[in-house]
Scaffold this motif. Structure first.
Motif, PDB file in Angstrom:
ATOM      1  N   VAL A 104       0.871  -1.178   0.000  1.00 48.28           N
ATOM      2  CA  VAL A 104       0.000   0.000   0.000  1.00 48.28           C
ATOM      3  C   VAL A 104       0.903   1.221   0.000  1.00 48.28           C
ATOM      4  N   GLY A 105       0.724   2.102  -0.976  1.00 54.47           N
ATOM      5  CA  GLY A 105       1.624   3.235  -1.104  1.00 54.47           C
ATOM      6  C   GLY A 105       2.871   2.838  -1.870  1.00 54.47           C
ATOM      7  N   SER A 106       3.816   3.751  -1.948  1.00 53.43           N
ATOM      8  CA  SER A 106       5.031   3.481  -2.709  1.00 53.43           C
ATOM      9  C   SER A 106       6.031   2.648  -1.914  1.00 53.43           C
ATOM     10  N   SER A 107       6.228   3.011  -0.651  1.00 52.69           N
ATOM     11  CA  SER A 107       7.183   2.273   0.183  1.00 52.69           C
ATOM     12  C   SER A 107       6.784   2.322   1.654  1.00 52.69           C
ATOM     13  N   GLU A 108       5.568   2.799   1.916  1.00 52.29           N
ATOM     14  CA  GLU A 108       5.169   3.008   3.308  1.00 52.29           C
ATOM     15  C   GLU A 108       4.705   1.747   4.035  1.00 52.29           C
ATOM     16  N   PHE A 109       4.055   0.828   3.314  1.00 46.69           N
ATOM     17  CA  PHE A 109       3.431  -0.283   4.033  1.00 46.69           C
ATOM     18  C   PHE A 109       3.280  -1.517   3.142  1.00 46.69           C
ATOM     19  N   THR A 110       3.617  -2.674   3.719  1.00 49.59           N
ATOM     20  CA  THR A 110       3.409  -3.966   3.067  1.00 49.59           C
ATOM     21  C   THR A 110       2.914  -4.945   4.122  1.00 49.59           C
ATOM     22  N   TYR A 111       2.015  -5.857   3.720  1.00 52.42           N
ATOM     23  CA  TYR A 111       1.536  -6.844   4.691  1.00 52.42           C
ATOM     24  C   TYR A 111       1.363  -8.209   4.050  1.00 52.42           C
ATOM     25  N   TRP A 112       1.412  -9.228   4.919  1.00 52.05           N
ATOM     26  CA  TRP A 112       1.238 -10.625   4.517  1.00 52.05           C
ATOM     27  C   TRP A 112       0.225 -11.258   5.469  1.00 52.05           C
ATOM     28  N   VAL A 113      -0.676 -12.082   4.965  1.00 44.86           N
ATOM     29  CA  VAL A 113      -1.656 -12.787   5.789  1.00 44.86           C
ATOM     30  C   VAL A 113      -1.502 -14.286   5.565  1.00 44.86           C
ATOM     31  N   TYR A 114      -1.370 -15.037   6.667  1.00 47.48           N
ATOM     32  CA  TYR A 114      -1.227 -16.485   6.589  1.00 47.48           C
ATOM     33  C   TYR A 114      -2.311 -17.148   7.459  1.00 47.48           C
ATOM     34  N   PRO A 115      -3.356 -17.694   6.843  1.00 47.21           N
ATOM     35  CA  PRO A 115      -4.409 -18.389   7.607  1.00 47.21           C
ATOM     36  C   PRO A 115      -3.909 -19.751   8.091  1.00 47.21           C
ATOM     37  N   HIS A 116      -4.245 -20.081   9.344  1.00 47.95           N
ATOM     38  CA  HIS A 116      -3.943 -21.402   9.895  1.00 47.95           C
ATOM     39  C   HIS A 116      -5.236 -22.017  10.428  1.00 47.95           C
ATOM     40  N   GLU A 117      -5.150 -23.222  10.925  1.00 54.46           N
ATOM     41  CA  GLU A 117      -6.347 -23.950  11.341  1.00 54.46           C
ATOM     42  C   GLU A 117      -7.122 -23.200  12.422  1.00 54.46           C
ATOM     43  N   SER A 152      -6.015 -19.978  13.749  1.00 55.41           N
ATOM     44  CA  SER A 152      -5.581 -18.591  13.896  1.00 55.41           C
ATOM     45  C   SER A 152      -5.138 -18.017  12.549  1.00 55.41           C
ATOM     46  N   PHE A 153      -4.912 -16.725  12.554  1.00 49.89           N
ATOM     47  CA  PHE A 153      -4.309 -16.037  11.419  1.00 49.89           C
ATOM     48  C   PHE A 153      -3.006 -15.415  11.890  1.00 49.89           C
ATOM     49  N   VAL A 154      -2.013 -15.394  11.032  1.00 43.30           N
ATOM     50  CA  VAL A 154      -0.775 -14.668  11.313  1.00 43.30           C
ATOM     51  C   VAL A 154      -0.680 -13.536  10.299  1.00 43.30           C
ATOM     52  N   VAL A 155      -0.533 -12.318  10.816  1.00 47.62           N
ATOM     53  CA  VAL A 155      -0.423 -11.132   9.964  1.00 47.62           C
ATOM     54  C   VAL A 155       0.936 -10.492  10.201  1.00 47.62           C
ATOM     55  N   ILE A 156       1.691 -10.323   9.143  1.00 46.66           N
ATOM     56  CA  ILE A 156       2.984  -9.633   9.219  1.00 46.66           C
ATOM     57  C   ILE A 156       2.799  -8.260   8.584  1.00 46.66           C
ATOM     58  N   GLN A 157       3.197  -7.212   9.308  1.00 50.86           N
ATOM     59  CA  GLN A 157       3.102  -5.853   8.794  1.00 50.86           C
ATOM     60  C   GLN A 157       4.481  -5.224   8.756  1.00 50.86           C
ATOM     61  N   CYS A 158       4.777  -4.540   7.680  1.00 46.36           N
ATOM     62  CA  CYS A 158       6.055  -3.834   7.551  1.00 46.36           C
ATOM     63  C   CYS A 158       5.773  -2.374   7.226  1.00 46.36           C
ATOM     64  N   PHE A 159       6.156  -1.491   8.147  1.00 45.16           N
ATOM     65  CA  PHE A 159       5.988  -0.052   7.952  1.00 45.16           C
ATOM     66  C   PHE A 159       7.310   0.553   7.504  1.00 45.16           C
ATOM     67  N   TYR A 160       7.267   1.343   6.453  1.00 46.42           N
ATOM     68  CA  TYR A 160       8.425   2.101   5.981  1.00 46.42           C
ATOM     69  C   TYR A 160       9.635   1.213   5.689  1.00 46.42           C
ATOM     70  N   GLN A 161       9.374   0.010   5.242  1.00 52.60           N
ATOM     71  CA  GLN A 161      10.394  -0.948   4.790  1.00 52.60           C
ATOM     72  C   GLN A 161      11.308  -1.458   5.900  1.00 52.60           C
ATOM     73  N   GLU A 162      11.072  -1.035   7.146  1.00 51.27           N
ATOM     74  CA  GLU A 162      12.014  -1.402   8.204  1.00 51.27           C
ATOM     75  C   GLU A 162      11.356  -1.883   9.496  1.00 51.27           C
ATOM     76  N   LEU A 163      10.159  -1.408   9.818  1.00 53.83           N
ATOM     77  CA  LEU A 163       9.532  -1.723  11.098  1.00 53.83           C
ATOM     78  C   LEU A 163       8.559  -2.893  10.921  1.00 53.83           C
ATOM     79  N   TYR A 164       8.898  -4.050  11.478  1.00 52.38           N
ATOM     80  CA  TYR A 164       8.121  -5.269  11.279  1.00 52.38           C
ATOM     81  C   TYR A 164       7.357  -5.650  12.554  1.00 52.38           C
ATOM     82  N   PHE A 165       6.058  -5.978  12.371  1.00 47.70           N
ATOM     83  CA  PHE A 165       5.222  -6.466  13.458  1.00 47.70           C
ATOM     84  C   PHE A 165       4.581  -7.780  13.030  1.00 47.70           C
TER      85      PHE A 165
END
Length: 217
Positions: free
Chosen positions: A175-188, A190-203
Motif C-alpha cells: 500500500v503506497g510506494s514504500s510506506e506499508f506492506t503486509y502478509w496474511v497467513y491463515p492457519h487452522e 488462527s491467522f498470522v499477519v505480518i506488517q512492515c511499515f516504511y520498509q524497516e519496522l516489522y510487526f
C-alpha cells in the motif's frame, strides 16, 4: 452495516471510512488506501493513537535514515509544535537516556510499548476485515515487534530470521510506494499477519479464529 470496533449498527450520518493503516501514514494523494467501516465516535477515538504511533515511528532511526520518508518526519515535527502536544513532548524529553550501540553512544527514548503493540494488533485485524477473514477488530490477539528481538538470543534470532525469510519468499500486498506492506497467513485455529511499515519496522500478530472480546478503544 456495523462498526468494526464497537460492533454496533452505524447510524445515519455516522459512517466513517477507517483507513488501515491511517491515511496520515502515507504521502498525500496516495491511491488505493485500505478502508473498513466504522462509526464516527470510534474513528475519532482511534485518531489520537494513530498520531501518537506515527510520531513514535518517525523518531525511530530506522525511518530517519531513509530519505524517502523525510516527509513524515517533517509532518511529525510540525505536529509536536502544536500547543496541545506540550505534554507529549515533555514526557519524551524526560525519558531521554544514552545507550551504547556498535556505532557508538546514542540518545534513546522510552515509549509506551504496550500501546504500540496493541495499536499494531488492531491494525492487523483491520486488514483481516478488509480481506474478508473476520468481521470486526475485537478478536483475541498477540503482537510482537521483530526489531526488538535480540540477535544475541538464539531463539529470538531464529524466529526473527524465519519471519524475514518468509516475507522475502512470498509476495506481500503493498500500500503506497514504500510506506506499508503486509502478509496474511491463515492457519487452522488462527491467522498470522505480518506488517512492515516504511520498509524497516516489522510487526507479527497472531489472531485467534473464535475467541474475541469487545473492548473500549
Amino acid at each position: 452495516m456495523k462498526c468494526v470496533y464497537c460492533c454496533k449498527e452505524i447510524g445515519e450520518g455516522e459512517f466513517a471510512r477507517e483507513h488501515i493503516p491511517p491515511k496520515s501514514f502515507f504521502k498525500r494523494g496516495t491511491p488505493n488506501l485500505i478502508t473498513i467501516p466504522a462509526c464516527r465516535n470510534c474513528n475519532n477515538k482511534k485518531s489520537s493513537d494513530d498520531e501518537l504511533v506515527l510520531n513514535i515511528f518517525c523518531m525511530s532511526d530506522l525511518i530517519s535514515i531513509n530519505p524517502a520518508h523525510q516527509i513524515h518526519i517533517d509532518k511529525m515535527i510540525r505536529a509536536i509544535k502544536r500547543p496541545q502536544k506540550e505534554g507529549f513532548v515533555k514526557d519524551i524529553l524526560e525519558s531521554a537516556h544514552t545507550v551504547v550501540t556498535p556505532d557508538g553512544d546514542k540518545t534513546a527514548f522510552i515509549f509506551d510499548q504496550e500501546k504500540i503493540l496493541s495499536w499494531s494488533g488492531v491494525n492487523a485485524q483491520g486488514l483481516l476485515v478488509h480481506e474478508g477473514y473476520i468481521e470486526h477488530c475485537n478478536y483475541q490477539h498477540s503482537t510482537l515487534m521483530l526489531n526488538q528481538l535480540r540477535a544475541t538470543q538464539h531463539e529470538e534470532k531464529i524466529f526473527r530470521d524465519g519471519i524475514l525469510s518468509l516475507t522475502k519468499s512470498s509476495q506481500g500486498k503493498q500500500v503506497g510506494s514504500s510506506e506499508f506492506t503486509y502478509w496474511v497467513y491463515p492457519h487452522e485455529d488462527s491467522f498470522v499477519v505480518i506488517q512492515c511499515f516504511y520498509q524497516e519496522l516489522y510487526f507479527v500478530t497472531t489472531v485467534e479464529h473464535e475467541k474475541f472480546s469487545l473492548t473500549s478503544l
